[in-house]
Design an enzyme around this catalytic site. Structure first.
Site, PDB file in Angstrom:
ATOM      1  CE  LYS A 271       1.790   4.280   8.604  1.00 11.44           C
ATOM      2  NZ  LYS A 271       0.399   4.254   8.976  1.00 11.44           N
TER       3      LYS A 271
ATOM      4  CG  ASP B 286       5.688   3.742   1.004  1.00 13.73           C
ATOM      5  OD1 ASP B 286       5.984   4.450   1.990  1.00 13.73           O
ATOM      6  OD2 ASP B 286       4.515   3.560   0.616  1.00 13.73           O
TER       7      ASP B 286
ATOM      8  CE1 TYR C  34      -3.665   2.526   0.665  1.00 15.18           C
ATOM      9  CE2 TYR C  34      -2.478   3.160   2.653  1.00 15.18           C
ATOM     10  CZ  TYR C  34      -3.493   3.381   1.731  1.00 15.18           C
ATOM     11  OH  TYR C  34      -4.329   4.462   1.902  1.00 15.18           O
TER      12      TYR C  34
HETATM   13  C1  LIG Z   1       3.737   1.997   3.431  1.00 17.58           C
HETATM   14  C2  LIG Z   1       2.697   3.072   3.457  1.00 17.58           C
HETATM   15  N1  LIG Z   1       2.712   4.032   2.518  1.00 17.58           N
HETATM   16  C3  LIG Z   1       1.816   5.028   2.520  1.00 17.58           C
HETATM   17  C4  LIG Z   1       0.835   5.101   3.471  1.00 17.58           C
HETATM   18  C5  LIG Z   1      -0.156   6.220   3.467  1.00 17.58           C
HETATM   19  O1  LIG Z   1       0.091   7.069   4.551  1.00 17.58           O
HETATM   20  P1  LIG Z   1      -1.083   8.004   5.130  1.00 17.58           P
HETATM   21  O2  LIG Z   1      -2.096   7.115   5.738  1.00 17.58           O
HETATM   22  O3  LIG Z   1      -0.364   8.887   6.114  1.00 17.58           O
HETATM   23  O4  LIG Z   1      -1.618   8.773   3.975  1.00 17.58           O
HETATM   24  C6  LIG Z   1       0.770   4.121   4.462  1.00 17.58           C
HETATM   25  C7  LIG Z   1      -0.274   4.146   5.484  1.00 17.58           C
HETATM   26  O5  LIG Z   1      -0.436   3.288   6.292  1.00 17.58           O
HETATM   27  C8  LIG Z   1       1.731   3.086   4.462  1.00 17.58           C
HETATM   28  O6  LIG Z   1       1.717   2.113   5.374  1.00 17.58           O
END
Ligand SMILES: Cc1ncc(COP(=O)(O)O)c(C=O)c1O
Length: 493
Positions: A333, A305, A210
């Protein structure tokens, strides 16, 4: 279960003292496992002294009936009329584990409290940011001081430089960084940048990873090894995902095949360097090394990511842990310490394409606001102290090994693991190397586990396909209580 009646140690009856008078101390002991229907009388330890217990037991037992999720249920019912599905982010609605979600009242350290006064050991940690513990005193003090000076400037502020320098010093691939307000935003900016830098449009991602909810990443992987992306949600135009290619995690051959078919067309290979969004999945080191080689050979960018793994599995993220340096990195985060922050960064020559240094446009009204910056700075300062990651690793290892042993002793198939303060397990024999493997997990059993643990005062992510998180505030007593509760629960799963 529409309205569970719970009995949690450390809490006193709302009718006697009021819900807000629950103990705030992290003195968690194994919570009392309550039968949910026939007998709801719990041990009264922690409520009254042992000596006076017998005298008051009947009265307390009667009062204990008020320990329930009634308030949560009421608030959530009202929320459903106001917010789609009652929430502002889907997984919070507990759809994949059933039952009603718990409505939170407050959090501190490794614990959270719901509006009914029930106390939980919290292994969600606001989905990752709370790595030094919820509402850390030093972070709160710094935020309080900053509040007096204003919450948002919409202009440069010195704190942006401080946090930027900390990120650059920590994360091997990052020479320059752009702050945004969420992980989604970071991934959107990163993708536009990768396309601008390479002058290519295609992006390769992995099934089950994700990267936020931007159109290009909302792709359903088909059943083949490598599948051209189709939109995963109505409203995402086919054109937005037509350039998204999907491969299998931990399967280098699936990536090679896509590179053979799309030679010189792929802007970036984007992945979670340790997966948290299909449950917790560890990459083979050779897989990461292979991706590094393939992207280099083809002129594509490698993007980690690290929204979830950044500053969590090591201070320098997964790239430090595995010793593999990508071209670009997204973060979120932990770097906001509980306030909304995301970031993307990488080599200077790539980052200098970002406006106003370069032509790739990306902007944000609240980006780099001083509140979020100071929260991130104080969180990272705490993490820099010697022994932080060893402590996270130790406590998380104790937790996951205890859970796995307890489940196996009770005869359940289970596999799982951890790196530093990130962990996960699946109710299947394993090994789980990708999303296809993860789907073999017994999700019905997980749903029962989740509800049973909630009732015993232990809050896990409400989905089999989410990783768990610990913090520096989690104690051995916390995790031992969790293991004891799980041991009890596993017997009846
Ligand atoms: C690996 C990863 N990338 C992107 C995101 C998206 O972040 P946000 O929820 O702060 O938009 C998340 C969210 O859990 C994530 O785990």
């Amino acid at each position: 279960m529409a309205s569970s009646t719970l009995a949690l140690r450390g809490c006193t009856s709302t009718s006697l003292l009021g819900a807000s008078q629950c103990s705030q101390k992290s003195t968690v002991q194994p919570f009392v496992a309550l039968p949910t229907s026939s007998s709801r009388i719990a041990s009264i330890e922690g409520l009254v002294s042992k000596r006076s217990a017998s005298r008051f037991s009947m009265a307390v037992a009667t009062e204990r009936q008020v320990y329930s999720t009634t308030k949560s249920d009421e608030i959530f019912k009202a929320a459903k009329e106001l917010l789609p599905g009652g929430v502002n982010s889907p997984v919070r609605a507990f759809k994949s584990v059933g039952g009603q979600p718990i409505v939170f009242d407050r959090v501190k350290g490794s614990h959270s409290w719901d509006v009914d006064g029930n106390e939980y050991v919290d292994y969600v940690g606001s989905w990752g940011p709370a790595i030094i513990g919820h509402a850390d005193d030093e972070v709160i003090a710094a935020l309080t001081e900053q509040l007096q000076k204003g919450t948002s400037f919409g202009a440069p502020c010195a704190l942006e430089n401080v946090l930027a320098q900390m990120v650059i010093d920590a994360v091997p691939s990052v020479e320059m960084v752009r702050f945004v307000n969420s992980g989604t935003e970071a991934c959107m900016g990163m993708l536009r940048l990768a396309r601008a830098f390479t002058d290519r449009e295609k992006v390769l991602k992995f099934e089950g990873c994700y990267h936020g909810h931007a159109d290009s990443f909302l792709v359903q992987a088909g059943s083949g090894v490598a599948t051209l992306g189709l939109p995963d949600s109505p409203g995402v135009p086919k054109a937005a995902t037509a350039a998204t290619l999907v491969a299998q995690y931990n399967d280098l051959e699936s990536v090679r095949e896509i590179f053979r078919q799309h030679k010189g067309e792929i802007a970036a290979v984007v992945l979670e360097p340790v997966v948290g969004n299909s449950g917790f999945i560890i990459p083979d080191k050779e897989f990461l090394e292979g991706l590094r080689e393939l992207t280099k050979e083809d002129g594509a960018l490698l993007v980690f990511d690290e929204v979830m793994t950044g500053f969590r599995i090591a201070y320098g993220g997964a790239q430090e842990h595995f010793g593999i340096t990508p071209d670009l990195t997204t973060m979120g985060k932990v770097i906001g310490g509980g306030l909304p922050v995301g970031a993307y960064g990488g080599r200077r020559e790539i980052m200098e394409m970002v406006a106003p240094a370069g032509p790739m446009y990306q902007a944000g009204t609240l980006s780099g606001n001083p509140l979020a910056m100071i929260s991130g700075i104080k969180t990272l300062e705490r993490l820099q102290r010697p022994g932080s990651y060893e402590q996270l690793d130790r406590i998380t290892g104790r937790l996951i090994n205890g859970l796995l042993d307890a489940a196996r002793e009770a005869g359940h198939d289970i596999c799982g693991g951890h790196i530093s303060g990130m962990f996960g397990f699946f109710f299947c024999k394993g090994p789980v190397n990708n999303f296809q493997d993860a789907k073999k997990s017994d999700t019905a059993k997980f749903a029962k586990f989740h509800r049973g643990m909630l009732e015993r005062g232990h809050y896990f992510a409400p989905s089999q396909y989410e990783a768990g998180f610990t913090s520096l505030a989690h104690t051995e007593a916390d995790v031992d209580a969790t293991i004891a509760a799980a041991k009890d629960l596993f017997k009846s799963l």
